[in-house]
Design a protein around this motif. Structure first.
Motif, PDB file in Angstrom:
ATOM      1  N   LYS A 156       0.849  -1.183   0.000  1.00  0.00           N
ATOM      2  CA  LYS A 156       0.000   0.000   0.000  1.00  0.00           C
ATOM      3  C   LYS A 156       0.890   1.240   0.000  1.00  0.00           C
ATOM      4  CE  LYS A 156      -3.875  -2.193   2.468  1.00  0.00           C
ATOM      5  NZ  LYS A 156      -4.788  -2.087   3.639  1.00  0.00           N
ATOM      6  N   ALA A 157       0.283   2.412   0.130  1.00  0.00           N
ATOM      7  CA  ALA A 157       1.057   3.653   0.168  1.00  0.00           C
ATOM      8  C   ALA A 157       2.078   3.597   1.298  1.00  0.00           C
ATOM      9  CB  ALA A 157       0.121   4.844   0.367  1.00  0.00           C
ATOM     10  N   TRP A 158       3.277   4.077   1.025  1.00  0.00           N
ATOM     11  CA  TRP A 158       4.393   4.130   1.968  1.00  0.00           C
ATOM     12  C   TRP A 158       4.963   2.748   2.289  1.00  0.00           C
ATOM     13  CZ3 TRP A 158       5.610   9.025   2.006  1.00  0.00           C
ATOM     14  CH2 TRP A 158       4.616  10.004   1.988  1.00  0.00           C
ATOM     15  N   GLU A 159       4.657   1.741   1.480  1.00  0.00           N
ATOM     16  CA  GLU A 159       5.132   0.397   1.760  1.00  0.00           C
ATOM     17  C   GLU A 159       5.993  -0.147   0.624  1.00  0.00           C
ATOM     18  OE1 GLU A 159       1.225  -0.852   4.484  1.00  0.00           O
ATOM     19  OE2 GLU A 159       1.660  -1.937   2.622  1.00  0.00           O
ATOM     20  N   VAL A 160       6.802  -1.147   0.959  1.00  0.00           N
ATOM     21  CA  VAL A 160       7.742  -1.745   0.014  1.00  0.00           C
ATOM     22  C   VAL A 160       7.591  -3.261   0.088  1.00  0.00           C
ATOM     23  CG1 VAL A 160      10.177  -1.982  -0.615  1.00  0.00           C
ATOM     24  CG2 VAL A 160       9.368   0.160   0.414  1.00  0.00           C
ATOM     25  N   ARG A 161       7.474  -3.912  -1.069  1.00  0.00           N
ATOM     26  CA  ARG A 161       7.477  -5.370  -1.088  1.00  0.00           C
ATOM     27  C   ARG A 161       8.872  -5.848  -1.488  1.00  0.00           C
ATOM     28  NH1 ARG A 161       2.552  -8.490  -3.876  1.00  0.00           N
ATOM     29  NH2 ARG A 161       3.487  -7.684  -5.809  1.00  0.00           N
ATOM     30  N   ILE A 162       9.397  -6.768  -0.686  1.00  0.00           N
ATOM     31  CA  ILE A 162      10.790  -7.193  -0.817  1.00  0.00           C
ATOM     32  C   ILE A 162      10.858  -8.687  -1.095  1.00  0.00           C
ATOM     33  CG2 ILE A 162      13.025  -7.354   0.379  1.00  0.00           C
ATOM     34  CD1 ILE A 162      12.037  -5.067   2.204  1.00  0.00           C
ATOM     35  N   LYS A 163      11.710  -9.060  -2.035  1.00  0.00           N
ATOM     36  CA  LYS A 163      12.060 -10.471  -2.223  1.00  0.00           C
ATOM     37  C   LYS A 163      13.241 -10.762  -1.315  1.00  0.00           C
ATOM     38  CE  LYS A 163      13.841 -13.840  -5.566  1.00  0.00           C
ATOM     39  NZ  LYS A 163      12.969 -14.947  -5.165  1.00  0.00           N
ATOM     40  N   ILE A 164      13.047 -11.612  -0.310  1.00  0.00           N
ATOM     41  CA  ILE A 164      14.095 -11.935   0.648  1.00  0.00           C
ATOM     42  C   ILE A 164      15.114 -12.880  -0.007  1.00  0.00           C
ATOM     43  CG2 ILE A 164      14.630 -13.001   2.875  1.00  0.00           C
ATOM     44  CD1 ILE A 164      13.166 -10.346   3.130  1.00  0.00           C
ATOM     45  N   ILE A 165      16.393 -12.508   0.084  1.00  0.00           N
ATOM     46  CA  ILE A 165      17.462 -13.363  -0.446  1.00  0.00           C
ATOM     47  C   ILE A 165      17.929 -14.336   0.638  1.00  0.00           C
ATOM     48  CG2 ILE A 165      19.773 -13.426  -1.449  1.00  0.00           C
ATOM     49  CD1 ILE A 165      19.257 -10.592  -2.501  1.00  0.00           C
ATOM     50  N   CYS A 166      18.242 -13.797   1.792  1.00  0.00           N
ATOM     51  CA  CYS A 166      18.591 -14.653   2.923  1.00  0.00           C
ATOM     52  C   CYS A 166      18.186 -13.961   4.215  1.00  0.00           C
ATOM     53  CB  CYS A 166      20.081 -15.023   2.937  1.00  0.00           C
ATOM     54  SG  CYS A 166      21.215 -13.641   3.180  1.00  0.00           S
ATOM     55  N   THR A 167      18.010 -14.762   5.230  1.00  0.00           N
ATOM     56  CA  THR A 167      17.613 -14.263   6.543  1.00  0.00           C
ATOM     57  C   THR A 167      18.415 -15.016   7.592  1.00  0.00           C
ATOM     58  OG1 THR A 167      15.699 -13.911   8.016  1.00  0.00           O
ATOM     59  CG2 THR A 167      15.702 -15.909   6.694  1.00  0.00           C
ATOM     60  N   SER A 168      18.404 -14.534   8.817  1.00  0.00           N
ATOM     61  CA  SER A 168      19.098 -15.241   9.897  1.00  0.00           C
ATOM     62  C   SER A 168      18.207 -15.276  11.127  1.00  0.00           C
ATOM     63  CB  SER A 168      20.446 -14.584  10.216  1.00  0.00           C
ATOM     64  OG  SER A 168      20.293 -13.226  10.555  1.00  0.00           O
ATOM     65  N   LEU A 169      18.579 -16.137  12.054  1.00  0.00           N
ATOM     66  CA  LEU A 169      17.764 -16.332  13.256  1.00  0.00           C
ATOM     67  C   LEU A 169      18.390 -15.579  14.422  1.00  0.00           C
ATOM     68  CD1 LEU A 169      15.380 -17.799  14.633  1.00  0.00           C
ATOM     69  CD2 LEU A 169      16.963 -19.683  15.108  1.00  0.00           C
ATOM     70  N   CYS A 170      17.596 -14.718  15.037  1.00  0.00           N
ATOM     71  CA  CYS A 170      18.010 -13.945  16.202  1.00  0.00           C
ATOM     72  C   CYS A 170      17.313 -14.530  17.435  1.00  0.00           C
ATOM     73  CB  CYS A 170      17.631 -12.484  16.018  1.00  0.00           C
ATOM     74  SG  CYS A 170      17.885 -11.425  17.461  1.00  0.00           S
ATOM     75  N   HIS A 171      17.931 -14.374  18.602  1.00  0.00           N
ATOM     76  CA  HIS A 171      17.334 -14.932  19.816  1.00  0.00           C
ATOM     77  C   HIS A 171      15.970 -14.316  20.122  1.00  0.00           C
ATOM     78  CE1 HIS A 171      17.088 -16.638  23.860  1.00  0.00           C
ATOM     79  NE2 HIS A 171      18.056 -17.457  23.481  1.00  0.00           N
ATOM     80  N   ASP A 218      17.135 -25.277  16.324  1.00  0.00           N
ATOM     81  CA  ASP A 218      17.796 -26.296  17.157  1.00  0.00           C
ATOM     82  C   ASP A 218      19.222 -25.877  17.508  1.00  0.00           C
ATOM     83  OD1 ASP A 218      15.526 -27.859  17.015  1.00  0.00           O
ATOM     84  OD2 ASP A 218      16.251 -29.075  15.344  1.00  0.00           O
ATOM     85  N   LEU A 219      19.947 -25.374  16.530  1.00  0.00           N
ATOM     86  CA  LEU A 219      21.333 -24.963  16.753  1.00  0.00           C
ATOM     87  C   LEU A 219      21.420 -23.840  17.782  1.00  0.00           C
ATOM     88  CD1 LEU A 219      22.590 -25.028  13.067  1.00  0.00           C
ATOM     89  CD2 LEU A 219      23.432 -26.496  14.906  1.00  0.00           C
ATOM     90  N   LEU A 220      20.506 -22.876  17.688  1.00  0.00           N
ATOM     91  CA  LEU A 220      20.528 -21.755  18.626  1.00  0.00           C
ATOM     92  C   LEU A 220      20.120 -22.211  20.022  1.00  0.00           C
ATOM     93  CD1 LEU A 220      21.083 -18.738  18.864  1.00  0.00           C
ATOM     94  CD2 LEU A 220      18.677 -18.305  18.378  1.00  0.00           C
ATOM     95  N   LEU A 221      19.103 -23.047  20.117  1.00  0.00           N
ATOM     96  CA  LEU A 221      18.651 -23.530  21.417  1.00  0.00           C
ATOM     97  C   LEU A 221      19.709 -24.390  22.105  1.00  0.00           C
ATOM     98  CD1 LEU A 221      14.976 -24.450  20.477  1.00  0.00           C
ATOM     99  CD2 LEU A 221      15.677 -22.644  22.063  1.00  0.00           C
ATOM    100  N   LEU A 231      26.184 -18.943  16.415  1.00  0.00           N
ATOM    101  CA  LEU A 231      26.133 -17.501  16.601  1.00  0.00           C
ATOM    102  C   LEU A 231      25.026 -16.968  15.692  1.00  0.00           C
ATOM    103  CD1 LEU A 231      29.926 -16.579  16.769  1.00  0.00           C
ATOM    104  CD2 LEU A 231      28.289 -16.751  18.650  1.00  0.00           C
ATOM    105  N   ARG A 232      25.328 -16.909  14.405  1.00  0.00           N
ATOM    106  CA  ARG A 232      24.298 -16.569  13.440  1.00  0.00           C
ATOM    107  C   ARG A 232      24.247 -17.655  12.369  1.00  0.00           C
ATOM    108  NH1 ARG A 232      22.136 -13.904  16.639  1.00  0.00           N
ATOM    109  NH2 ARG A 232      21.346 -11.765  16.406  1.00  0.00           N
ATOM    110  N   CYS A 233      23.048 -18.147  12.136  1.00  0.00           N
ATOM    111  CA  CYS A 233      22.805 -19.161  11.114  1.00  0.00           C
ATOM    112  C   CYS A 233      22.105 -18.479   9.941  1.00  0.00           C
ATOM    113  CB  CYS A 233      21.944 -20.296  11.667  1.00  0.00           C
ATOM    114  SG  CYS A 233      21.613 -21.614  10.487  1.00  0.00           S
ATOM    115  N   ILE A 234      22.766 -18.458   8.790  1.00  0.00           N
ATOM    116  CA  ILE A 234      22.186 -17.853   7.594  1.00  0.00           C
ATOM    117  C   ILE A 234      21.250 -18.854   6.933  1.00  0.00           C
ATOM    118  CG2 ILE A 234      22.665 -16.879   5.314  1.00  0.00           C
ATOM    119  CD1 ILE A 234      23.529 -15.085   7.601  1.00  0.00           C
ATOM    120  N   ILE A 235      20.049 -18.395   6.631  1.00  0.00           N
ATOM    121  CA  ILE A 235      19.026 -19.230   5.991  1.00  0.00           C
ATOM    122  C   ILE A 235      18.833 -18.718   4.573  1.00  0.00           C
ATOM    123  CG2 ILE A 235      16.629 -20.002   6.116  1.00  0.00           C
ATOM    124  CD1 ILE A 235      16.862 -19.137   9.206  1.00  0.00           C
TER     125      ILE A 235
END
Length: 388
Positions: free
Chosen positions: A40-55, A372-375, A380-384
């Motif tokens: 919608k107005a003021w919004e951006v749609r993004i194609k995610i390339i990679c993400t990571s898991l934070c606590h 599982d790795l974080l728990l 540290l950071r797992c890239i997905i």
């Protein structure tokens, strides 16, 4: 979608894609096909390339009570992606731009955003909305039409997401995407806390309570500022070898010092108390211990951990009168739209170590392995990677 490629075939249309959905607190995520509305107005749609898991994802994933414990939900708030399309009035990014979505808003126009005193935003920081910040509605639905809720205004565990422009930062196309991903939350928080909140100076002493990714990022920031002694406090002895790479010079394991308080140990190591203490776990008891570990006269305690139980922090007024201070910080005091690009530049100039924070990489279909790795305290950071 490659950078620079037109997205005219999807702009303005509903996109079907895969997302990792959590339907009940603590349940494994399930990858399903979903529908993502156009921005919608003021919004951006993004194609995610990679993400990571934070606590923080894990904390809210377990949360089963309270007004912000809503399900079904799409978690994830550390990511990097490419702009697929933009809504009306969006001018600072365009289709094909490489961007980092961030949980902390930065409208750039309000009094707070224009001030150098904090990184608050008085337009969007008034309340924690469940879904989009302007109208409170979701841009996600499952294939049965059920609403799927957002998380921290990002929801990066989806091949496509919609984010308000106040939560989007354009970055250099030269930075590797997995390194850029790290800058959208935890690593920026730790580095910023050392640089902008504490303003660690050359020759100072630092104590860090908790050597997860945020604590190690504090160490990295303090090292680059020339701290003479950086003490890491953690119950896991395996963390010390890792921490050395980020500048930690001394290690204290509370389980091996007997009856002696951690604060007394820190004072012994620093000739009276650390100049700067950082609490990176989110426990009121550790916040108290960090404060007690600071030097009288000028010691500063920076609280980065989130106390989810609401336990109060109790300090003696006399200790405050003796010159110690306590401050909190979200996102390390950084203003996302100006400071994240600066961190990118420092990385490209080989001044900043980001590579060592990446301990694991998994495909999107293996996303539960990242949990599982974080728990288990193994990552540290797992890239997905979304396309694997």
């Amino acid at each position: 979608m490659e950078i620079g490629r037109t997205s005219s075939e999807t702009a303005g249309k509903v996109i079907r894609c895969k997302a990792a959905i959590c339907r009940n607190p603590g349940d494994p995520l399930v990858i399903e096909e979903i529908q993502v509305d156009p921005p919608k107005a003021w919004e951006v749609r993004i194609k995610i390339i990679c993400t990571s898991l934070c606590h923080t994802d894990v904390t809210f994933w377990k949360l089963n009570t309270g007004p912000i414990a809503v399900f079904p939900r799409i978690f994830g708030h550390e990511a990097v992606g490419v702009v697929e399309s933009v809504g009306k009035h969006v001018e600072e990014v365009e289709e094909g731009d490489k961007v980092v979505p961030v949980f902390l808003p930065n409208c750039k126009e309000c009094r707070d955003c224009q001030s150098t005193k904090s990184n608050a935003c008085s337009v969007f920081n008034k309340k924690l909305a469940i879904d989009m910040p302007r109208d409170g509605t979701s841009r996600f639905r499952d294939m049965n039409g059920e609403v799927l809720h957002h998380f921290l205004y990002v929801s990066s565990f989806s091949e496509f997401t919609v984010v308000d422009v106040a939560h989007v930062v354009r970055i250099s196309p030269q930075v590797p995407v997995d390194k850029a991903c790290l800058l959208s939350c935890g690593i920026s928080t730790g580095i910023g806390a050392a640089w902008k909140v504490a303003e660690v100076e050359e020759g100072s002493t630092v104590a860090i309570f908790g050597l997860g990714s945020v604590g190690l990022a504090v160490a990295e920031g303090a090292k680059l500022r020339g701290a003479s002694k950086i003490i890491g406090i953690d119950l896991n002895p395996e963390k010390f070898e890792i921490a050395k790479e980020f500048g930690v010079t001394d290690f204290v394991n509370p389980a091996t010092i007997g009856e002696k308080p951690v604060s007394e140990t820190i004072r012994d190591l620093t000739d009276g108390g650390a100049d700067y203490c950082f609490e990176c776990i989110g426990l009121a008891s550790l916040m108290q211990e960090a404060f007690n570990s600071c030097r009288e006269g000028w010691g500063k305690t920076v609280i980065l951990g989130v106390e989810m139980l609401g336990t109060p922090l109790t300090l003696k007024s006399f200790d405050i009168l003796r010159g110690r201070t306590v401050t909190g910080s979200l996102f390390g005091g950084l203003k996302p739209k100006t400071d994240i690009p600066l961190l990118v530049t420092k990385y490209l100039n080989k001044e900043l170590n980001l590579d060592s924070f990446i301990s694991h990489k998994v495909s999107f279909k293996e996303i539960n392995k990242a949990f599982d790795l974080l728990l288990q305290g193994k990552s540290l950071r797992c890239i997905i990677w979304m396309d694997e």
